[in-house]
Scaffold this motif. Structure first.
Motif, PDB file in Angstrom:
ATOM      1  N   LYS A  83       0.829  -1.210   0.000  1.00 41.35           N
ATOM      2  CA  LYS A  83       0.000   0.000   0.000  1.00 41.35           C
ATOM      3  C   LYS A  83       0.864   1.262   0.000  1.00 41.35           C
ATOM      4  N   LEU A  84       1.936   1.284   0.794  1.00 36.93           N
ATOM      5  CA  LEU A  84       2.812   2.460   0.783  1.00 36.93           C
ATOM      6  C   LEU A  84       3.487   2.598  -0.579  1.00 36.93           C
ATOM      7  N   SER A  85       3.843   1.460  -1.175  1.00 39.92           N
ATOM      8  CA  SER A  85       4.464   1.489  -2.508  1.00 39.92           C
ATOM      9  C   SER A  85       3.498   2.039  -3.553  1.00 39.92           C
ATOM     10  N   ARG A  86       2.252   1.558  -3.534  1.00 42.00           N
ATOM     11  CA  ARG A  86       1.282   1.918  -4.563  1.00 42.00           C
ATOM     12  C   ARG A  86       0.729   3.340  -4.414  1.00 42.00           C
ATOM     13  N   TYR A  87       0.575   3.797  -3.159  1.00 41.78           N
ATOM     14  CA  TYR A  87      -0.102   5.078  -2.946  1.00 41.78           C
ATOM     15  C   TYR A  87       0.834   6.229  -2.639  1.00 41.78           C
ATOM     16  N   GLU A  88       2.094   5.951  -2.313  1.00 42.57           N
ATOM     17  CA  GLU A  88       3.035   7.028  -2.019  1.00 42.57           C
ATOM     18  C   GLU A  88       4.340   6.937  -2.794  1.00 42.57           C
ATOM     19  N   GLY A  89       4.537   5.859  -3.552  1.00 43.12           N
ATOM     20  CA  GLY A  89       5.786   5.711  -4.296  1.00 43.12           C
ATOM     21  C   GLY A  89       6.988   5.462  -3.406  1.00 43.12           C
ATOM     22  N   ILE A  90       6.755   4.903  -2.226  1.00 43.27           N
ATOM     23  CA  ILE A  90       7.824   4.601  -1.274  1.00 43.27           C
ATOM     24  C   ILE A  90       7.784   3.108  -0.967  1.00 43.27           C
ATOM     25  N   ILE A  91       8.854   2.400  -1.301  1.00 39.62           N
ATOM     26  CA  ILE A  91       8.930   0.964  -1.006  1.00 39.62           C
ATOM     27  C   ILE A  91       9.666   0.818   0.334  1.00 39.62           C
ATOM     28  N   PRO A  92       8.957   0.446   1.396  1.00 33.00           N
ATOM     29  CA  PRO A  92       9.594   0.378   2.712  1.00 33.00           C
ATOM     30  C   PRO A  92      10.225  -0.980   2.977  1.00 33.00           C
ATOM     31  N   ALA A  93      11.161  -1.031   3.897  1.00 28.89           N
ATOM     32  CA  ALA A  93      11.686  -2.314   4.366  1.00 28.89           C
ATOM     33  C   ALA A  93      10.562  -3.095   5.036  1.00 28.89           C
ATOM     34  N   LEU A  94      10.654  -4.413   5.019  1.00 25.94           N
ATOM     35  CA  LEU A  94       9.636  -5.226   5.686  1.00 25.94           C
ATOM     36  C   LEU A  94       9.614  -4.957   7.190  1.00 25.94           C
ATOM     37  N   GLU A  95      10.762  -4.593   7.751  1.00 27.49           N
ATOM     38  CA  GLU A  95      10.782  -4.227   9.166  1.00 27.49           C
ATOM     39  C   GLU A  95       9.892  -3.009   9.396  1.00 27.49           C
ATOM     40  N   SER A  96      10.142  -1.950   8.640  1.00 24.26           N
ATOM     41  CA  SER A  96       9.357  -0.719   8.756  1.00 24.26           C
ATOM     42  C   SER A  96       7.886  -0.962   8.443  1.00 24.26           C
ATOM     43  N   SER A  97       7.604  -1.898   7.570  1.00 28.14           N
ATOM     44  CA  SER A  97       6.225  -2.185   7.171  1.00 28.14           C
ATOM     45  C   SER A  97       5.363  -2.607   8.351  1.00 28.14           C
ATOM     46  N   HIS A  98       5.981  -3.194   9.379  1.00 27.20           N
ATOM     47  CA  HIS A  98       5.216  -3.549  10.580  1.00 27.20           C
ATOM     48  C   HIS A  98       4.674  -2.296  11.262  1.00 27.20           C
ATOM     49  N   ALA A  99       5.515  -1.268  11.373  1.00 29.86           N
ATOM     50  CA  ALA A  99       5.081  -0.011  11.997  1.00 29.86           C
ATOM     51  C   ALA A  99       4.021   0.684  11.144  1.00 29.86           C
ATOM     52  N   ILE A 100       4.204   0.657   9.832  1.00 36.81           N
ATOM     53  CA  ILE A 100       3.237   1.286   8.924  1.00 36.81           C
ATOM     54  C   ILE A 100       1.893   0.554   8.995  1.00 36.81           C
ATOM     55  N   ALA A 101       1.942  -0.778   9.084  1.00 33.18           N
ATOM     56  CA  ALA A 101       0.717  -1.577   9.190  1.00 33.18           C
ATOM     57  C   ALA A 101      -0.068  -1.203  10.442  1.00 33.18           C
ATOM     58  N   TYR A 102       0.650  -1.078  11.574  1.00 31.89           N
ATOM     59  CA  TYR A 102      -0.069  -0.728  12.796  1.00 31.89           C
ATOM     60  C   TYR A 102      -0.583   0.710  12.733  1.00 31.89           C
ATOM     61  N   ALA A 103       0.175   1.601  12.141  1.00 37.14           N
ATOM     62  CA  ALA A 103      -0.269   2.993  12.004  1.00 37.14           C
ATOM     63  C   ALA A 103      -1.546   3.080  11.176  1.00 37.14           C
ATOM     64  N   MET A 104      -1.653   2.266  10.140  1.00 38.05           N
ATOM     65  CA  MET A 104      -2.868   2.248   9.331  1.00 38.05           C
ATOM     66  C   MET A 104      -4.062   1.777  10.154  1.00 38.05           C
TER      67      MET A 104
END
Length: 407
Positions: A346-367
Motif C-alpha cells: 500500500k505504501l508502494s502503490r499510494y506514495e511511491g515509497i517501497i519500505p523495508a519489511l521491518e518498517s512495514s510492521h510499523a506502517i501496518a499498525y499505524a494504518m
C-alpha cells in the motif's frame, strides 16, 4: 516518573534500566567491555567527537532526513493523517548508519583495527562495512545462512565495501545464531577489535550507546513535525525487534503528551516459534550478556522465532524497551507477516515509497490505528527502504495487485 531528567537517570552506573540491562559476560570479556564503557563515557562529552560526528552526519550520511506527509495513503484510510520519518533516505538506506558511524569513530579513538558484528536483514552489516571503509578499518560480519539467501543484495554490498561475511550454519541459521558467532569471534580477538552491536541490546554500554547515537531520529522528527504543523503528533510509532530505530525515535518524545507504540512482529501466529513478539509473549531472562524480556522454550532456553522481516526475528528485546513497557510509557503492540506485506504494497502503490519489511510492521499498525483514531496525526519511523526485500516479496507475494484499497 519525571521524564525531564530521564536520560540522566537511566541507565544507572551498572547499566540497568530498573531491573533490566547490566553486564552478564564471561570473566575474560568483562575488561574489554569496561574499556569500551570508559572510552564511550569520555568521548560522548567531547566537543571534538560530537563536532566530528555532526560533520559526518551532514556531509556523508545526508542528515537530517525529512518528515513526509502521506496524503494519499491517509486519504484512503480516513481523516487521521500519517507522517513518515524518512530514515530510508539515510545513506545506505536505513537508520543503522546512525550508530555505525558513531561506533566506527569510537573504534578509531580506541586504536582498534577491526570491527566485528552480526546482522540479520543485512542493513547493520552494510552500514558497518560502510563505516569501516570510511575509517580505514577491517570489518567482519556474521550472518545466518537463511538470511544470507534471503538478503542477497545486502551480502553483495557488504563484500563490495570490503567486509568479510562469515556464514553461520548452526541452529536456525538466523539472527540469534549470528550474534552467538560474532561473540565467539570477539572473545578471540577483543584486544585489537571492537564488537559493534547492531541494536540496543547486549551488555552495557551498548544499549545506551546505540540509543544515544539513534536519538537524532526522534530529535529531528520532533522539531520537523512541529515546524510543519505547529503541534506535536498524537502518536509516534516504530517497529521493535532488538529496538534500535524505535529507541532513537521514542526517547525524545518521552516527556511529551504523545502516545508511543512499539510494533513487534507477530509473524504467522501466537504459538511459540511462529512469531518474535518478545515483550508481548516473553518473560524475564538473560541472553547475549544482558537481562531483559525474552521468549523461552519449555526448558528455559531462547525459543525459536519467526518474522518475515529478518531484522526483527530476535528472541529478546533491548532492556530499555522492557523498562518502558514495565513503566507503562510505551505501548507494545503487534503486526503479522500478512499485515506487514499489505502495508509494504500500500505504501508502494499510494506514495511511491517501497519500505523495508521491518518498517512495514510499523506502517501496518499505524494504518490500523488511524482507522481507530479517526482524526489527529501519527508519526511513523520508516526505518529503512525495501530494496533488499523486493525480490523475496515478489517471489512469495507477487507485485501487489491484490493490495489496493477497494473504492
Amino acid at each position: 516518573m519525571d521524564y525531564r531528567t530521564y536520560l540522566r537517570q537511566y541507565p544507572d552506573s551498572n547499566g540497568y534500566y530498573g531491573e533490566f540491562g547490566g553486564v552478564h559476560l564471561p570473566p575474560e570479556l568483562v575488561p574489554a567491555f569496561e574499556e569500551i564503557t570508559e572510552a564511550y563515557n569520555t568521548i560522548c562529552h567531547s566537543a571534538q567527537f560530537i563536532s566530528e560526528l555532526r560533520r559526518i552526519r551532514k556531509q556523508f550520511q545526508g542528515r537530517p532526513t525529512p518528515v513526509y506527509h502521506c496524503e494519499r495513503l491517509s486519504g484512503k484510510i480516513g481523516t487521521c493523517q500519517i507522517y513518515l520519518k524518512r530514515e530510508d533516505l539515510n545513506h545506505t538506506g536505513a537508520h543503522k548508519l546512525n550508530h555505525c558511524m558513531g561506533e566506527g569513530l569510537l573504534a578509531r579513538y580506541m586504536g582498534k583495527k577491526r570491527i566485528i558484528a552480526e546482522t540479520g536483514a543485512g542493513q547493520h552489516g552494510v552500514a558497518l562495512a560502510t563505516a569501516a571503509a570510511f575509517f580505514g578499518l577491517e570489518c567482519e560480519v556474521h550472518m545466518g545462512e537463511v538470511d544470507i539467501a534471503k538478503q542477497a543484495p545486502n551480502v553483495t554490498r557488504m563484500k563490495m565495501l570490503g567486509a568479510k561475511v562469515v556464514p553461520v550454519s548452526h541452529g536456525l541459521k538466523s539472527l540469534k545464531e549470528a550474534v552467538d558467532s560474532a561473540f565467539e569471534s570477539y572473545l578471540k580477538n577483543y584486544r585489537d577489535s571492537i564488537y559493534c552491536i547492531g541494536s540496543v541490546v547486549g551488555p552495557h554500554p551498548f544499549p545506551q550507546m546505540v540509543r544515544d547515537f539513534q536519538m537524532c531520529i526522534g530529535e529531528e522528527a520532533r522539531e520537523q513535525f512541529l515546524e510543519m504543523t505547529g503541534i506535536l503528533p498524537d502518536a509516534v510509532c516504530a517497529c521493535v525487534g532488538g529496538g534500535s530505530n524505535s529507541a532513537g525515535m521514542f526517547a525524545p518524545f518521552l516527556n511529551d503528551p504523545v502516545k508511543i507504540y512499539g510494533v513487534e512482529p507477530l509473524g504467522k501466529g501466537t504459538q511459540l516459534g511462529q512469531h518474535a513478539a518478545s515483550i508481548t509473549y516473553g518473560e524475564k531472562g538473560v541472553l547475549h550478556g544482558f537481562e531483559s524480556i525474552m521468549l523461552k522454550d519449555k526448558d528455559g532456553e531462547p525459543a525459536p522465532v519467526h518474522s518475515i522481516a529478518s531484522g526483527l526475528d530476535y528472541p529478546s528485546v533491548g532492556p530499555e524497551h522492557a523498562f518502558w513497557h514495565q513503566q507503562g510509557r510505551v505501548n507494545y503492540v503487534t503486526a503479522t507477516d500478512d499485515e506487514a506485506v499489505d502495508a509494504f504494497f500500500k505504501l508502494s502503490r499510494y506514495e511511491g515509497i517501497i519500505p523495508a519489511l521491518e518498517s512495514s510492521h510499523a506502517i501496518a499498525y499505524a494504518m490500523k490505528l488511524a482507522r481507530e483514531m479517526k482524526t489527529g496525526a501519527i508519526l511513523v519511523n520508516c526505518s529503512g527502504r525495501g530494496d533488499k526485500d523486493v525480490d523475496y516479496v515478489a517471489e512469495h507475494y507477487g507485485y501487489g495487485d491484490d493490495h489496493t484499497f477497494k473504492d
